[in-house]
Write an enzyme that holds these catalytic residues in place. Structure first.
Site, PDB file in Angstrom:
ATOM      1  N   LYS A 256       0.825  -1.216   0.000  1.00  0.00           N
ATOM      2  CA  LYS A 256       0.000   0.000   0.000  1.00  0.00           C
ATOM      3  C   LYS A 256       0.863   1.271   0.000  1.00  0.00           C
ATOM      4  O   LYS A 256       2.078   1.209   0.269  1.00  0.00           O
ATOM      5  CB  LYS A 256      -0.925  -0.034   1.226  1.00  0.00           C
ATOM      6  CG  LYS A 256      -1.979  -1.153   1.171  1.00  0.00           C
ATOM      7  CD  LYS A 256      -2.921  -1.043   2.361  1.00  0.00           C
ATOM      8  CE  LYS A 256      -4.021  -2.077   2.313  1.00  0.00           C
ATOM      9  NZ  LYS A 256      -4.957  -1.929   3.455  1.00  0.00           N
TER      10      LYS A 256
ATOM     11  N   TYR B  14     -12.544  -1.889  -3.698  1.00  0.00           N
ATOM     12  CA  TYR B  14     -13.097  -2.009  -2.339  1.00  0.00           C
ATOM     13  C   TYR B  14     -14.625  -1.916  -2.311  1.00  0.00           C
ATOM     14  O   TYR B  14     -15.197  -1.558  -1.284  1.00  0.00           O
ATOM     15  CB  TYR B  14     -12.484  -0.938  -1.432  1.00  0.00           C
ATOM     16  CG  TYR B  14     -11.101  -1.296  -0.898  1.00  0.00           C
ATOM     17  CD1 TYR B  14     -10.901  -2.429  -0.112  1.00  0.00           C
ATOM     18  CD2 TYR B  14     -10.007  -0.487  -1.154  1.00  0.00           C
ATOM     19  CE1 TYR B  14      -9.648  -2.758   0.385  1.00  0.00           C
ATOM     20  CE2 TYR B  14      -8.742  -0.801  -0.654  1.00  0.00           C
ATOM     21  CZ  TYR B  14      -8.580  -1.943   0.114  1.00  0.00           C
ATOM     22  OH  TYR B  14      -7.331  -2.249   0.622  1.00  0.00           O
TER      23      TYR B  14
ATOM     24  N   ASN C 125      -1.953   0.373   6.837  1.00  0.00           N
ATOM     25  CA  ASN C 125      -1.435  -0.883   7.384  1.00  0.00           C
ATOM     26  C   ASN C 125      -0.575  -1.667   6.386  1.00  0.00           C
ATOM     27  O   ASN C 125      -0.429  -2.879   6.487  1.00  0.00           O
ATOM     28  CB  ASN C 125      -2.574  -1.726   7.974  1.00  0.00           C
ATOM     29  CG  ASN C 125      -3.630  -2.070   6.962  1.00  0.00           C
ATOM     30  OD1 ASN C 125      -3.509  -1.743   5.783  1.00  0.00           O
ATOM     31  ND2 ASN C 125      -4.678  -2.743   7.408  1.00  0.00           N
TER      32      ASN C 125
ATOM     33  N   HIS D  46      -2.136  -5.457   1.676  1.00  0.00           N
ATOM     34  CA  HIS D  46      -3.469  -6.041   1.482  1.00  0.00           C
ATOM     35  C   HIS D  46      -3.314  -7.510   1.113  1.00  0.00           C
ATOM     36  O   HIS D  46      -2.339  -7.878   0.446  1.00  0.00           O
ATOM     37  CB  HIS D  46      -4.212  -5.325   0.342  1.00  0.00           C
ATOM     38  CG  HIS D  46      -5.428  -6.073  -0.121  1.00  0.00           C
ATOM     39  ND1 HIS D  46      -6.651  -5.950   0.508  1.00  0.00           N
ATOM     40  CD2 HIS D  46      -5.587  -7.011  -1.104  1.00  0.00           C
ATOM     41  CE1 HIS D  46      -7.509  -6.774  -0.089  1.00  0.00           C
ATOM     42  NE2 HIS D  46      -6.889  -7.423  -1.063  1.00  0.00           N
TER      43      HIS D  46
ATOM     44  N   GLU E 166     -10.085 -10.229  -7.297  1.00  0.00           N
ATOM     45  CA  GLU E 166      -9.033  -9.198  -7.179  1.00  0.00           C
ATOM     46  C   GLU E 166      -7.937  -9.394  -8.228  1.00  0.00           C
ATOM     47  O   GLU E 166      -7.440  -8.425  -8.807  1.00  0.00           O
ATOM     48  CB  GLU E 166      -8.468  -9.212  -5.751  1.00  0.00           C
ATOM     49  CG  GLU E 166      -9.520  -8.738  -4.748  1.00  0.00           C
ATOM     50  CD  GLU E 166      -9.099  -8.856  -3.292  1.00  0.00           C
ATOM     51  OE1 GLU E 166      -8.004  -9.393  -3.013  1.00  0.00           O
ATOM     52  OE2 GLU E 166      -9.870  -8.402  -2.430  1.00  0.00           O
TER      53      GLU E 166
HETATM   54  P1  GDP Z   1      -8.058  -6.451   5.749  1.00  0.00           P
HETATM   55  O1  GDP Z   1      -8.728  -7.568   4.977  1.00  0.00           O
HETATM   56  O2  GDP Z   1      -7.216  -6.950   6.901  1.00  0.00           O
HETATM   57  O3  GDP Z   1      -7.270  -5.511   4.855  1.00  0.00           O
HETATM   58  O4  GDP Z   1      -9.203  -5.580   6.442  1.00  0.00           O
HETATM   59  P2  GDP Z   1     -10.659  -5.101   5.958  1.00  0.00           P
HETATM   60  O5  GDP Z   1     -11.070  -5.818   4.687  1.00  0.00           O
HETATM   61  O6  GDP Z   1     -11.559  -5.177   7.135  1.00  0.00           O
HETATM   62  O7  GDP Z   1     -10.455  -3.550   5.638  1.00  0.00           O
HETATM   63  C1  GDP Z   1      -9.861  -3.128   4.429  1.00  0.00           C
HETATM   64  C2  GDP Z   1      -8.886  -2.004   4.747  1.00  0.00           C
HETATM   65  O8  GDP Z   1      -9.620  -0.871   5.189  1.00  0.00           O
HETATM   66  C3  GDP Z   1      -7.886  -2.279   5.880  1.00  0.00           C
HETATM   67  O9  GDP Z   1      -6.765  -3.021   5.465  1.00  0.00           O
HETATM   68  C4  GDP Z   1      -7.518  -0.876   6.308  1.00  0.00           C
HETATM   69  O10 GDP Z   1      -6.562  -0.281   5.420  1.00  0.00           O
HETATM   70  C5  GDP Z   1      -8.847  -0.142   6.141  1.00  0.00           C
HETATM   71  N1  GDP Z   1      -9.647  -0.085   7.382  1.00  0.00           N
HETATM   72  C6  GDP Z   1     -10.224  -1.113   8.055  1.00  0.00           C
HETATM   73  N2  GDP Z   1     -10.899  -0.675   9.130  1.00  0.00           N
HETATM   74  C7  GDP Z   1     -10.768   0.683   9.118  1.00  0.00           C
HETATM   75  C8  GDP Z   1     -11.253   1.729   9.972  1.00  0.00           C
HETATM   76  O11 GDP Z   1     -11.978   1.501  10.946  1.00  0.00           O
HETATM   77  N3  GDP Z   1     -10.882   3.004   9.649  1.00  0.00           N
HETATM   78  C9  GDP Z   1     -10.111   3.293   8.545  1.00  0.00           C
HETATM   79  N4  GDP Z   1      -9.791   4.583   8.293  1.00  0.00           N
HETATM   80  N5  GDP Z   1      -9.638   2.327   7.736  1.00  0.00           N
HETATM   81  C10 GDP Z   1      -9.952   1.045   8.007  1.00  0.00           C
END
Ligand code: GDP
Length: 138
Positions: A9, A49, A112, A115, A126
């Site tokens: 990222k 997304y 973070n 992905h 994807e």
């Molecule tokens: P992943 O599968 O571990 O990447 O997590 P998710 O699919 O739940 O979320 C997708 C991405 O959205 C995450 O990797 C973070 O970059 C972002 N994200 C997730 N939760 C939050 C949140 O509560 N706030 C914000 N700003 N970003 C979030």
């Protein structure tokens, strides 16, 4: 051999961590079967997304993904989807285990660093979202 989809990222690319992250990936036995460095448009990020479109963080997340170049990668390994999720660590780096990429490199819950696809169906979607078949050299 299972394939999964990974992104380095913008926060990690910006901090020159691409090589360190690729090193971790290869040393854990994944093969990089396709890779490209691109700047996503907002439309690219929103389409990618799409499943999160109702989430409160959708706007911030999609804008962040366009703040700088990302590295799009297809990885291959037995059990690649689960293995890559394990190597990444928990979504929130505060919860990530020692030795995971997010524990070592992530800035916060949003920035973070990496992905990874979470299931075979999402990996297939994807991969095909960003790569054509001729770009994948298994
Ligand atoms: P992943 O599968 O571990 O990447 O997590 P998710 O699919 O739940 O979320 C997708 C991405 O959205 C995450 O990797 C973070 O970059 C972002 N994200 C997730 N939760 C939050 C949140 O509560 N706030 C914000 N700003 N970003 C979030």
């Amino acid at each position: 051999m299972e394939k999964t989809f990974a992104i380095i990222k913008p926060d990690a690319v910006e901090r020159n961590l691409t090589g360190k992250i690729l090193e971790r990936i290869e040393s854990e036995g994944f093969r990089i079967v396709a890779m490209k460095r691109v700047l996503l448009t907002l439309a690219d990020a929103q389409g990618f997304y799409y499943v999160h479109k109702e989430r409160p963080f959708f706007k911030d997340l999609t804008a962040y993904m366009c703040t700088g170049p990302v590295v799009l990668i297809i990885l291959e390994k037995e059990g690649a989807i689960k293995a890559w999720r394990e190597l990444m660590g928990a979504t929130n780096p505060a919860d990530a285990e020692e030795g995971t990429i997010r524990k070592e490199f992530a800035v916060n819950l949003e920035k973070n660093s990496v992905h990874g696809s979470d299931a075979p169906e999402t990996a297939a979607f994807e991969i095909s979202y960003f790569f054509s078949q001729t770009e994948v050299l298994s």
